[in-house]
Write a protein that holds these residues in place. Sequence first.
Motif, short mmCIF file in Angstrom:
data_model
loop_
_atom_site.label_atom_id
_atom_site.label_comp_id
_atom_site.label_asym_id
_atom_site.label_seq_id
_atom_site.Cartn_x
_atom_site.Cartn_y
_atom_site.Cartn_z
N SER A 21 12.19 21.94 27.44
CA SER A 21 12.03 22.50 28.77
C SER A 21 10.69 23.22 28.82
O SER A 21 10.05 23.41 27.78
N SER A 27 5.55 18.36 35.34
CA SER A 27 6.38 18.97 36.37
C SER A 27 7.73 19.43 35.85
O SER A 27 8.45 20.17 36.53
N GLY A 28 8.07 18.99 34.66
CA GLY A 28 9.39 19.31 34.12
C GLY A 28 10.50 18.41 34.62
O GLY A 28 11.66 18.60 34.26
N THR A 29 10.15 17.43 35.43
CA THR A 29 11.17 16.60 36.06
C THR A 29 11.61 15.42 35.21
O THR A 29 12.62 14.77 35.52
N SER A 30 10.84 15.13 34.17
CA SER A 30 11.22 14.01 33.28
C SER A 30 11.05 14.42 31.83
O SER A 30 10.11 15.13 31.48
N THR A 31 11.97 13.96 31.01
CA THR A 31 11.93 14.21 29.56
C THR A 31 12.34 12.95 28.83
O THR A 31 13.01 12.07 29.41
N THR A 38 1.34 16.76 29.95
CA THR A 38 2.58 16.44 29.24
C THR A 38 2.61 17.27 27.95
O THR A 38 1.60 17.39 27.27
#
Length: 120
Positions: free
Chosen positions: A70, A53-57, A32
């Motif tokens: 990003s 993974s970049g799928t959640s922020t 993270t």
Amino acid sequence: VQLQASGGGLVQAGGSLRLSCAASRDTVSTYTMGWFRQAPGKEREFVAAILWSGTSTFYSDSVKGRFTISRDNAKNTVYLQMNSLKPEDTAVYFCAAARYGFRPTGYDYWGPGTLVTVSS
């Protein structure tokens, strides 16, 4: 792991800046990543985080809707796009990496900060 933030500078209120954070090892692709900031005379505060993974922020309420985090794991780099900047966004911005978890605390690696100054 070494982290290096860049992209800070002086900008007028309402303007934009894009911060970058380059990591020295590709293992950060499994970590993270987060951005934090510290204004003069204040404690460091959480700004944004992105899952490996970049799928959640997620974001602090003070920047939600204006900042976007990003990452590009192929480049071991994380970005913070800052729009509609306000004078209260003035701070030293730090990037950090957490080996485990997806939260605003518990980060293991920190880089030196980059100064963002927003003039009114």
